[in-house]
Design an enzyme around this catalytic site. Structure first.
Site, PDB file in Angstrom:
ATOM      1  N   SER A  50     -33.487  24.889   4.406  1.00  0.00           N
ATOM      2  CA  SER A  50     -33.560  24.967   5.856  1.00  0.00           C
ATOM      3  C   SER A  50     -34.988  25.362   6.229  1.00  0.00           C
ATOM      4  O   SER A  50     -35.460  26.428   5.833  1.00  0.00           O
ATOM      5  CB  SER A  50     -32.546  26.018   6.342  1.00  0.00           C
ATOM      6  OG  SER A  50     -32.714  26.298   7.713  1.00  0.00           O
ATOM      7  N   LYS A  98     -33.148  20.302   6.021  1.00  0.00           N
ATOM      8  CA  LYS A  98     -32.687  20.614   7.387  1.00  0.00           C
ATOM      9  C   LYS A  98     -33.881  21.142   8.151  1.00  0.00           C
ATOM     10  O   LYS A  98     -34.593  22.016   7.653  1.00  0.00           O
ATOM     11  CB  LYS A  98     -31.568  21.644   7.306  1.00  0.00           C
ATOM     12  CG  LYS A  98     -31.343  22.510   8.544  1.00  0.00           C
ATOM     13  CD  LYS A  98     -30.026  23.271   8.430  1.00  0.00           C
ATOM     14  CE  LYS A  98     -30.073  24.621   9.117  1.00  0.00           C
ATOM     15  NZ  LYS A  98     -28.813  25.387   8.924  1.00  0.00           N
ATOM     16  N   LYS A 108     -35.224  22.874  11.769  1.00  0.00           N
ATOM     17  CA  LYS A 108     -34.825  23.571  12.985  1.00  0.00           C
ATOM     18  C   LYS A 108     -35.476  22.872  14.167  1.00  0.00           C
ATOM     19  O   LYS A 108     -36.644  22.435  14.083  1.00  0.00           O
ATOM     20  CB  LYS A 108     -35.295  25.024  12.928  1.00  0.00           C
ATOM     21  CG  LYS A 108     -34.581  25.840  11.861  1.00  0.00           C
ATOM     22  CD  LYS A 108     -33.148  26.166  12.274  1.00  0.00           C
ATOM     23  CE  LYS A 108     -32.485  27.097  11.290  1.00  0.00           C
ATOM     24  NZ  LYS A 108     -31.126  27.501  11.728  1.00  0.00           N
ATOM     25  N   ASP A 168     -30.958  21.424  13.106  1.00  0.00           N
ATOM     26  CA  ASP A 168     -30.172  22.572  13.578  1.00  0.00           C
ATOM     27  C   ASP A 168     -30.832  23.128  14.831  1.00  0.00           C
ATOM     28  O   ASP A 168     -31.990  23.557  14.801  1.00  0.00           O
ATOM     29  CB  ASP A 168     -30.117  23.651  12.481  1.00  0.00           C
ATOM     30  CG  ASP A 168     -29.184  24.817  12.841  1.00  0.00           C
ATOM     31  OD1 ASP A 168     -28.580  24.792  13.937  1.00  0.00           O
ATOM     32  OD2 ASP A 168     -29.070  25.748  12.013  1.00  0.00           O
ATOM     33  N   GLU A 207     -26.614  20.049  13.960  1.00  0.00           N
ATOM     34  CA  GLU A 207     -25.925  21.334  13.883  1.00  0.00           C
ATOM     35  C   GLU A 207     -26.074  22.115  15.191  1.00  0.00           C
ATOM     36  O   GLU A 207     -27.183  22.311  15.683  1.00  0.00           O
ATOM     37  CB  GLU A 207     -26.513  22.127  12.704  1.00  0.00           C
ATOM     38  CG  GLU A 207     -25.791  23.416  12.383  1.00  0.00           C
ATOM     39  CD  GLU A 207     -26.380  24.112  11.136  1.00  0.00           C
ATOM     40  OE1 GLU A 207     -27.124  23.454  10.358  1.00  0.00           O
ATOM     41  OE2 GLU A 207     -26.113  25.308  10.967  1.00  0.00           O
ATOM     42  N   ASP A 224     -21.679  25.520  13.748  1.00  0.00           N
ATOM     43  CA  ASP A 224     -22.014  26.729  12.998  1.00  0.00           C
ATOM     44  C   ASP A 224     -21.557  27.908  13.858  1.00  0.00           C
ATOM     45  O   ASP A 224     -20.409  28.374  13.750  1.00  0.00           O
ATOM     46  CB  ASP A 224     -23.531  26.740  12.713  1.00  0.00           C
ATOM     47  CG  ASP A 224     -24.063  28.029  12.104  1.00  0.00           C
ATOM     48  OD1 ASP A 224     -23.314  29.002  11.993  1.00  0.00           O
ATOM     49  OD2 ASP A 224     -25.267  28.090  11.745  1.00  0.00           O
ATOM     50  N   LYS A 278     -19.964  29.762   6.883  1.00  0.00           N
ATOM     51  CA  LYS A 278     -20.717  30.939   6.453  1.00  0.00           C
ATOM     52  C   LYS A 278     -19.701  32.055   6.330  1.00  0.00           C
ATOM     53  O   LYS A 278     -19.064  32.421   7.334  1.00  0.00           O
ATOM     54  CB  LYS A 278     -21.757  31.353   7.503  1.00  0.00           C
ATOM     55  CG  LYS A 278     -22.958  30.446   7.609  1.00  0.00           C
ATOM     56  CD  LYS A 278     -23.959  30.999   8.615  1.00  0.00           C
ATOM     57  CE  LYS A 278     -25.065  29.987   8.860  1.00  0.00           C
ATOM     58  NZ  LYS A 278     -25.970  30.412   9.943  1.00  0.00           N
ATOM     59  N   GLY A 294     -26.221  29.481   5.308  1.00  0.00           N
ATOM     60  CA  GLY A 294     -26.889  30.657   4.745  1.00  0.00           C
ATOM     61  C   GLY A 294     -27.395  31.578   5.838  1.00  0.00           C
ATOM     62  O   GLY A 294     -27.541  31.164   6.996  1.00  0.00           O
TER      63      GLY A 294
HETATM   64  O1  OSB Z   1     -28.380  28.630  11.854  1.00  0.00           O
HETATM   65  O2  OSB Z   1     -28.068  28.214   9.827  1.00  0.00           O
HETATM   66  C1  OSB Z   1     -28.557  28.931  10.694  1.00  0.00           C
HETATM   67  C2  OSB Z   1     -30.680  31.675   9.061  1.00  0.00           C
HETATM   68  C3  OSB Z   1     -30.362  32.751   9.862  1.00  0.00           C
HETATM   69  C4  OSB Z   1     -29.518  32.567  10.930  1.00  0.00           C
HETATM   70  C5  OSB Z   1     -28.981  31.306  11.203  1.00  0.00           C
HETATM   71  C6  OSB Z   1     -29.272  30.218  10.382  1.00  0.00           C
HETATM   72  C7  OSB Z   1     -30.166  30.394   9.319  1.00  0.00           C
HETATM   73  C8  OSB Z   1     -30.613  29.321   8.444  1.00  0.00           C
HETATM   74  C9  OSB Z   1     -31.133  29.697   7.072  1.00  0.00           C
HETATM   75  O3  OSB Z   1     -30.673  28.172   8.779  1.00  0.00           O
HETATM   76  C10 OSB Z   1     -30.303  29.176   5.991  1.00  0.00           C
HETATM   77  C11 OSB Z   1     -30.630  29.785   4.641  1.00  0.00           C
HETATM   78  O4  OSB Z   1     -30.189  30.916   4.362  1.00  0.00           O
HETATM   79  O5  OSB Z   1     -31.304  29.117   3.867  1.00  0.00           O
HETATM   80 MG    MG Z   2     -27.088  26.905  11.867  1.00  0.00          MG
END
Ligand code: OSB
Ligand code: MG
Length: 365
Positions: free
Chosen positions: A135, A161, A163, A188, A213, A238, A262, A290
């Site tokens: 991510s 992925k 953001k 995401d 996402e 999510d 999660k 994650g």
């Molecule tokens: O939206 O998936 C999410 C990290 C913190 C809070 C929300 C998210 C995330 C990540 C990181 O996308 C995912 C990872 O742990 O690699």
């Molecule tokens: Mg997410």
């Protein structure tokens, strides 16, 4: 097993690089490590509530309070014969799922160790290796993003992925897709958009994304169904999914076609397994999300992702993608084929590095 002692540690670990999302930038990650001691065995869990209430309303401080004043007293000193028995002893507590998940994780580790089997086995997992992705936070330029994506692909990550947030979206998708026409790519938004932004998401249909996402409200299920109806790309929820009940609502309303599980967000591995099984029966693929976990939380996520309906690569990267040094030994490493090995030793299957854990502990109880 007699629950003899429970210890909490507020930890703070510096990220190898800042992580920017539509919610802000994180430089370090604060979580709570839960340790349960019973009959000569130790169970470890990680509560993924963060320092800020931006992803979830829970924070390290609220989770500490709920753990200390409600969850721990309900089991401490008692004889508990299963994880489900522990869960029912604090079922009066509403919400606070991350706090519950942290304690539950430590209990799962404890019970798996008492049976001498791995967490994966305990969950009914079959895979020996799991497919993983990475991510990537919002970058300051398209060039920076392309460089990051390229570096992770070279390491072997199977899925990227990125953001997105208003103003930092379609141009990044276009550029990455142009440079890497065949990779598994998803975005995401962390709830940064509204239904009126529908045209942006329609444009994304042209870039062969695996999924989009959480584009809309963090607690919304209804408006996502209106958006999904207009898109070819699957929506993945999510933030909006806290339970099996939310999952059923989202799938019956066709608000999404993929679920991000999660364990922290849904209250633990038990609820995660229920969601996994229900999605399997509905032909809805799931993947493991994650929260920038340390190796303790990561171990649980890896074990969970060994279940069969975790079809898509998870946000479960190698320890060194997050932290210079992890608090477990061995650290989690990426195989060349873009997989991570599922530990086979009892419980979480990795040892806690006490020296490192002490170094990152800011408060202990
Ligand atoms: O939206 O998936 C999410 C990290 C913190 C809070 C929300 C998210 C995330 C990540 C990181 O996308 C995912 C990872 O742990 O690699
Ligand atoms: Mg997410």
């Amino acid at each position: 097993m007699k629950i003899e002692k429970i210890e909490l540690r507020h930890i703070k670990m510096e990220l190898v690089s800042p992580f920017t999302t539509s919610m802000g930038t994180e430089y370090d990650e604060e979580h709570i490590i839960v340790r349960v001691d019973s009959e000569g065995l130790t169970g470890w869990g990680e509560c993924v509530a963060e320092g800020t209430p931006f992803y979830s309303y829970e924070t390290v401080t609220t989770a500490w309070h709920i753990l200390l004043d409600f969850l721990i007293p309900s089991i401490l000193g008692k004889n508990i014969s299963s994880v489900s028995e522990a869960i029912s002893s604090y079922e009066k507590v509403r919400g606070h799922r991350m706090a519950k998940a942290g304690l539950e994780a430590a209990l799962w580790d404890l019970f798996a160790k008492s049976k001498g089997i791995s967490l994966s086995k305990m969950f009914g997992g079959k895979k020996e290796k799991i497919d993983v992705g990475v991510s990537i936070g919002i970058q300051s330029s398209v060039q920076d993003l392309i460089r990051k994506v390229e570096a992770y692909l070279v390491e072997g990550y199977k899925r990227i992925k990125i953001k997105i947030a208003p103003g930092n979206d379609i141009q990044f998708v276009k550029a990455v897709r142009k440079e890497f026409p065949d990779i598994l790519l998803q975005v995401d938004a962390n709830s940064a958009y509204e239904l009126k932004d529908i045209n942006l998401f329609k444009q994304m249909d042209d870039y062969n994304l695996l999924l989009i996402e959480q584009p809309l409200g963090y607690d919304d299920i209804f408006e996502h169904s209106k958006l999904q109806r207009e898109l070819e790309t699957p929506i993945c929820l999510d933030e909006s999914i806290h339970s099996l009940a939310d999952t059923r609502a989202a799938i019956e309303l066709d608000s999404c076609r993929v679920i991000n599980i999660k364990p922290g967000r849904v209250g633990g591995f038990s609820e995660s397994k229920l969601i996994h099984d229900y999605c399997a029966s509905e032909n809805i693929p799931v993947w493991c999300g994650g929260m920038l976990e340390s190796g303790i939380g990561r171990a649980g996520n890896v074990a969970l992702a060994s279940l069969p309906n975790f079809i898509l690569p998870g946000d479960i990267s190698a320890s060194k993608r997050y932290y210079k040094e992890d608090i477990v030994e061995p650290e989690f490493v990426l195989n060349k084929d873009g997989t991570i090995d599922v530990p086979v030793k009892p419980g979480i299957g990795v040892e806690v590095n006490m020296k490192m854990l002490d170094r990152v502990t800011v408060k202990k109880m």
